[in-house]
Write a protein that holds these residues in place. Structure first.
Motif, PDB file in Angstrom:
ATOM      1  N   SER A 210       6.289 -20.676 -16.158  1.00  0.00           N
ATOM      2  CA  SER A 210       6.834 -21.961 -15.729  1.00  0.00           C
ATOM      3  C   SER A 210       8.107 -21.803 -14.909  1.00  0.00           C
ATOM      4  CB  SER A 210       7.103 -22.861 -16.935  1.00  0.00           C
ATOM      5  OG  SER A 210       8.102 -22.285 -17.747  1.00  0.00           O
ATOM      6  N   HIS A 211       8.708 -20.632 -14.978  1.00  0.00           N
ATOM      7  CA  HIS A 211       9.904 -20.389 -14.192  1.00  0.00           C
ATOM      8  C   HIS A 211       9.592 -19.702 -12.873  1.00  0.00           C
ATOM      9  CE1 HIS A 211      12.571 -21.872 -17.206  1.00  0.00           C
ATOM     10  NE2 HIS A 211      12.016 -21.105 -18.112  1.00  0.00           N
ATOM     11  N   GLY A 212       8.352 -19.586 -12.530  1.00  0.00           N
ATOM     12  CA  GLY A 212       7.980 -18.988 -11.262  1.00  0.00           C
ATOM     13  C   GLY A 212       7.727 -17.503 -11.379  1.00  0.00           C
ATOM     14  N   SER A 213       7.109 -17.001 -10.359  1.00  0.00           N
ATOM     15  CA  SER A 213       6.791 -15.575 -10.325  1.00  0.00           C
ATOM     16  C   SER A 213       7.944 -14.804  -9.692  1.00  0.00           C
ATOM     17  CB  SER A 213       5.525 -15.364  -9.500  1.00  0.00           C
ATOM     18  OG  SER A 213       5.784 -15.705  -8.146  1.00  0.00           O
ATOM     19  N   PRO A 214       7.996 -13.511  -9.919  1.00  0.00           N
ATOM     20  CA  PRO A 214       9.029 -12.708  -9.254  1.00  0.00           C
ATOM     21  C   PRO A 214       8.943 -12.808  -7.727  1.00  0.00           C
ATOM     22  CG  PRO A 214       8.083 -11.462 -11.058  1.00  0.00           C
ATOM     23  CD  PRO A 214       7.257 -12.716 -10.908  1.00  0.00           C
ATOM     24  N   ALA A 215       7.732 -12.857  -7.197  1.00  0.00           N
ATOM     25  CA  ALA A 215       7.584 -12.981  -5.739  1.00  0.00           C
ATOM     26  C   ALA A 215       8.103 -14.333  -5.259  1.00  0.00           C
ATOM     27  CB  ALA A 215       6.121 -12.805  -5.348  1.00  0.00           C
ATOM     28  N   GLY A 216       7.831 -15.386  -6.018  1.00  0.00           N
ATOM     29  CA  GLY A 216       8.328 -16.709  -5.642  1.00  0.00           C
ATOM     30  C   GLY A 216       9.843 -16.783  -5.718  1.00  0.00           C
ATOM     31  N   THR A 217      10.407 -16.139  -6.734  1.00  0.00           N
ATOM     32  CA  THR A 217      11.861 -16.102  -6.865  1.00  0.00           C
ATOM     33  C   THR A 217      12.482 -15.340  -5.712  1.00  0.00           C
ATOM     34  OG1 THR A 217      11.677 -16.240  -9.258  1.00  0.00           O
ATOM     35  CG2 THR A 217      13.743 -15.402  -8.388  1.00  0.00           C
ATOM     36  N   LEU A 218      11.853 -14.244  -5.314  1.00  0.00           N
ATOM     37  CA  LEU A 218      12.353 -13.473  -4.175  1.00  0.00           C
ATOM     38  C   LEU A 218      12.296 -14.299  -2.899  1.00  0.00           C
ATOM     39  CD1 LEU A 218      13.387 -10.826  -2.953  1.00  0.00           C
ATOM     40  CD2 LEU A 218      10.999 -10.141  -2.671  1.00  0.00           C
ATOM     41  N   ARG A 219      11.193 -15.025  -2.689  1.00  0.00           N
ATOM     42  CA  ARG A 219      11.076 -15.877  -1.493  1.00  0.00           C
ATOM     43  C   ARG A 219      12.149 -16.955  -1.487  1.00  0.00           C
ATOM     44  NH1 ARG A 219       5.593 -15.170  -2.485  1.00  0.00           N
ATOM     45  NH2 ARG A 219       5.465 -17.141  -3.623  1.00  0.00           N
ATOM     46  N   LEU A 220      12.391 -17.566  -2.643  1.00  0.00           N
ATOM     47  CA  LEU A 220      13.431 -18.591  -2.721  1.00  0.00           C
ATOM     48  C   LEU A 220      14.801 -17.988  -2.461  1.00  0.00           C
ATOM     49  CD1 LEU A 220      14.401 -21.446  -3.272  1.00  0.00           C
ATOM     50  CD2 LEU A 220      14.400 -20.898  -5.708  1.00  0.00           C
ATOM     51  N   TRP A 221      15.067 -16.834  -3.022  1.00  0.00           N
ATOM     52  CA  TRP A 221      16.340 -16.161  -2.799  1.00  0.00           C
ATOM     53  C   TRP A 221      16.536 -15.854  -1.319  1.00  0.00           C
ATOM     54  CZ3 TRP A 221      17.539 -11.013  -1.379  1.00  0.00           C
ATOM     55  CH2 TRP A 221      18.886 -10.681  -1.507  1.00  0.00           C
ATOM     56  N   LEU A 222      15.496 -15.357  -0.661  1.00  0.00           N
ATOM     57  CA  LEU A 222      15.590 -15.072   0.774  1.00  0.00           C
ATOM     58  C   LEU A 222      15.808 -16.351   1.582  1.00  0.00           C
ATOM     59  CD1 LEU A 222      12.846 -12.322   1.142  1.00  0.00           C
ATOM     60  CD2 LEU A 222      15.322 -12.034   1.310  1.00  0.00           C
TER      61      LEU A 222
ATOM     62  N   LYS B 185      20.229 -26.501  -0.979  1.00  0.00           N
ATOM     63  CA  LYS B 185      20.458 -25.217  -1.640  1.00  0.00           C
ATOM     64  C   LYS B 185      20.886 -25.415  -3.084  1.00  0.00           C
ATOM     65  CE  LYS B 185      23.150 -22.362   0.322  1.00  0.00           C
ATOM     66  NZ  LYS B 185      24.300 -21.797   1.056  1.00  0.00           N
ATOM     67  N   GLY B 186      21.788 -26.349  -3.309  1.00  0.00           N
ATOM     68  CA  GLY B 186      22.242 -26.618  -4.669  1.00  0.00           C
ATOM     69  C   GLY B 186      21.112 -27.105  -5.555  1.00  0.00           C
ATOM     70  N   ALA B 187      20.258 -27.973  -5.006  1.00  0.00           N
ATOM     71  CA  ALA B 187      19.115 -28.465  -5.775  1.00  0.00           C
ATOM     72  C   ALA B 187      18.154 -27.327  -6.098  1.00  0.00           C
ATOM     73  CB  ALA B 187      18.406 -29.568  -5.007  1.00  0.00           C
ATOM     74  N   ALA B 188      17.922 -26.436  -5.141  1.00  0.00           N
ATOM     75  CA  ALA B 188      17.025 -25.302  -5.388  1.00  0.00           C
ATOM     76  C   ALA B 188      17.570 -24.392  -6.480  1.00  0.00           C
ATOM     77  CB  ALA B 188      16.809 -24.511  -4.093  1.00  0.00           C
ATOM     78  N   VAL B 189      18.870 -24.117  -6.431  1.00  0.00           N
ATOM     79  CA  VAL B 189      19.474 -23.274  -7.461  1.00  0.00           C
ATOM     80  C   VAL B 189      19.376 -23.948  -8.824  1.00  0.00           C
ATOM     81  CG1 VAL B 189      21.677 -22.339  -8.284  1.00  0.00           C
ATOM     82  CG2 VAL B 189      20.999 -22.021  -5.901  1.00  0.00           C
ATOM     83  N   ALA B 190      19.691 -25.234  -8.877  1.00  0.00           N
ATOM     84  CA  ALA B 190      19.660 -25.948 -10.160  1.00  0.00           C
ATOM     85  C   ALA B 190      18.243 -26.020 -10.721  1.00  0.00           C
ATOM     86  CB  ALA B 190      20.224 -27.354  -9.985  1.00  0.00           C
ATOM     87  N   LEU B 191      17.286 -26.347  -9.883  1.00  0.00           N
ATOM     88  CA  LEU B 191      15.926 -26.540 -10.376  1.00  0.00           C
ATOM     89  C   LEU B 191      15.227 -25.232 -10.718  1.00  0.00           C
ATOM     90  CD1 LEU B 191      14.747 -29.392  -7.997  1.00  0.00           C
ATOM     91  CD2 LEU B 191      15.402 -29.578 -10.402  1.00  0.00           C
ATOM     92  N   ASP B 192      15.445 -24.207  -9.921  1.00  0.00           N
ATOM     93  CA  ASP B 192      14.697 -22.967 -10.124  1.00  0.00           C
ATOM     94  C   ASP B 192      15.481 -21.894 -10.875  1.00  0.00           C
ATOM     95  OD1 ASP B 192      12.257 -23.778  -8.963  1.00  0.00           O
ATOM     96  OD2 ASP B 192      13.175 -23.604  -6.993  1.00  0.00           O
TER      97      ASP B 192
END
Length: 97
Positions: free
Chosen positions: A11-23, A55-62
């Motif tokens: 539910s917290h996303g995959s490592p690949a999805g987290t990497l894409r969001l971070w990038l 960006k703030g919303a993405a950090v808070a939500l994910d």
């Protein structure tokens, strides 16, 4: 959510999805930095604040895992973020007036 409830796996996303969001956050940071160097016009300021809000919303939500939190916590944090961005925008607008 009570302490006895479990959060579904993944539910917290995959490592690949987290990497894409971070990038994407890195690219957004570089974009806001570049826009900020371009001057202080009102449209650029609105764009920078809009990107900062996203960006703030993405950090808070994910990254803070508020996407699956109770609506009260999610809405409080996102509302606070919107309020702060609005105050910064108002201060900028009053400063150029």
């Amino acid at each position: 959510m009570s302490s006895t409830e479990t959060i579904p796996a993944g539910s917290h996303g995959s490592p690949a999805g987290t990497l894409r969001l971070w990038l994407a956050l890195i690219v957004a940071t570089l974009l806001t930095w570049q826009l900020g160097e371009g001057g202080g016009s009102l449209p650029l300021t609105v764009a920078v604040l809009g990107i900062a809000l996203l960006k703030g919303a993405a950090v808070a939500l994910d990254f803070m895992a508020l996407r699956h939190a109770p609506p009260l916590w999610r809405n409080l944090l996102l509302g606070w973020l919107l309020f702060v961005c609005a105050l910064i925008g108002l201060a900028y607008w009053k400063g150029i007036a």
